[in-house]
Design an enzyme around this catalytic site. Structure first.
Site: not given
Ligand code: PAF
Length: 285
Positions: A30, A37
């Site tokens: 997100m 990430h």
């Molecule tokens: O973990 C997240 O950032 C969200 O829940 C995801 C997996 C991208 C789904 O919107």
């Protein structure tokens, strides 16, 4: 790196890669990207020929509209970080692109017991929204592997269940939780903490390690109660849960058995920010 905003263009590029027999790894996010990430992107790049990362703040998974409104958006920085990480494809759709026929979920996913526990209990509908968007993204990207962070331990279990329900051929790969030097788990929500709250938030990791180190010495209820009061004394306003659970089922554990794989999970509020974290360990008496 190529940036796509439209599903059809992304799919064209991916079809070409698939024709060349290239394996595709997928990291859904997100945004408000951080080192956690980037480590998932690095893992996907090591294990696949092409890596796709999506940035989409999915409205359907927020049970609290204020949380959705306040979700950090750092688009320019995200694009720069993705490029520096050597990402192949960044997918940044709009809400209309993702949900052209509205956001209503036609049929709920039969997630079973996992949806009633912990995050599921405190955030009704959250995992249905997560499944809705991840299912849609998986259909779009059709990756060989989806790489997700263990920081969202229950979410990983839910996605494993989603893959089982849908029969999609994608493999779920987990990436370890990355922590700041003082133990705080990296999270997009950390940027919303004031400097003072950021400092106090280290109490979460302290309480998790305390539990894992004393699991053979104290009973479960005492450990959970002590950890809850530790958080409340150290600046947290509210603790949704601290739960010592079986690492496979997420069922609360009352009497752990030798070599049982356990996970302690926590969700607590500080500075109006809800933080979650967890720690895996085994019970060895
Ligand atoms: O973990 C997240 O950032 C969200 O829940 C995801 C997996 C991208 C789904 O919107």
């Amino acid at each position: 790196m190529i940036l796509f905003k439209q599903i059809s263009q992304l799919q064209q590029a991916l079809a070409a890669a698939r024709n060349e027999n290239k394996s595709i790894g997928f990291v859904p996010t997100m945004g408000a990207l951080h080192q956690g990430h980037l480590s998932l992107i690095a893992q996907s790049k090591r294990e696949n020929d092409i890596t796709v990362c999506s940035i989409f703040v999915n409205p359907t998974q927020f049970n609290d509209p204020k949380d959705f409104e306040k979700y950090p958006i750092t688009t320019a920085q995200d694009i720069q970080l993705s490029e520096q990480a050597g990402l192949d494809i960044l997918f940044m759709p709009t809400v209309d692109e993702m949900y052209p026929n509205g956001q209503q979920l036609a049929t709920p996913y039969p997630l079973g017991r996992i949806e009633t526990l912990l995050e599921g209990a405190f955030r009704p509908g959250h995992f249905q929204g997560v499944c809705q968007v991840v299912h849609h993204l998986l259909n779009i990207v059709q990756p060989d592997a989806i790489v997700m962070g263990q920081k969202d331990y229950q979410q990983c279990m839910v996605i494993s269940k989603l893959l089982e329900i849908t029969g999609l051929p994608t493999q779920l790969k987990l990436g370890a939780t990355l922590r700041e030097t003082d133990g705080l788990a990296m999270s997009s929500r950390n940027v919303r903490l004031s400097p003072e709250a950021r400092q106090k938030a280290t109490a979460i990791y302290k309480s998790l390690t305390e539990i894992s180190q004393h699991i053979t010495k104290k009973d479960i209820i005492t450990l959970e109660e002590e950890a809850t009061s530790f958080l409340l004394k150290n600046g947290f306003d509210k603790v949704d849960y601290i739960s010592i659970a079986d690492a496979v089922t997420l069922e609360p554990v009352t009497k752990p058995v030798k070599d049982q794989q356990l996970v302690v999970l926590v969700a607590a509020f500080i500075d109006n920010v809800r933080l979650i974290d967890n720690l895996l360990f085994s019970f060895s008496s």
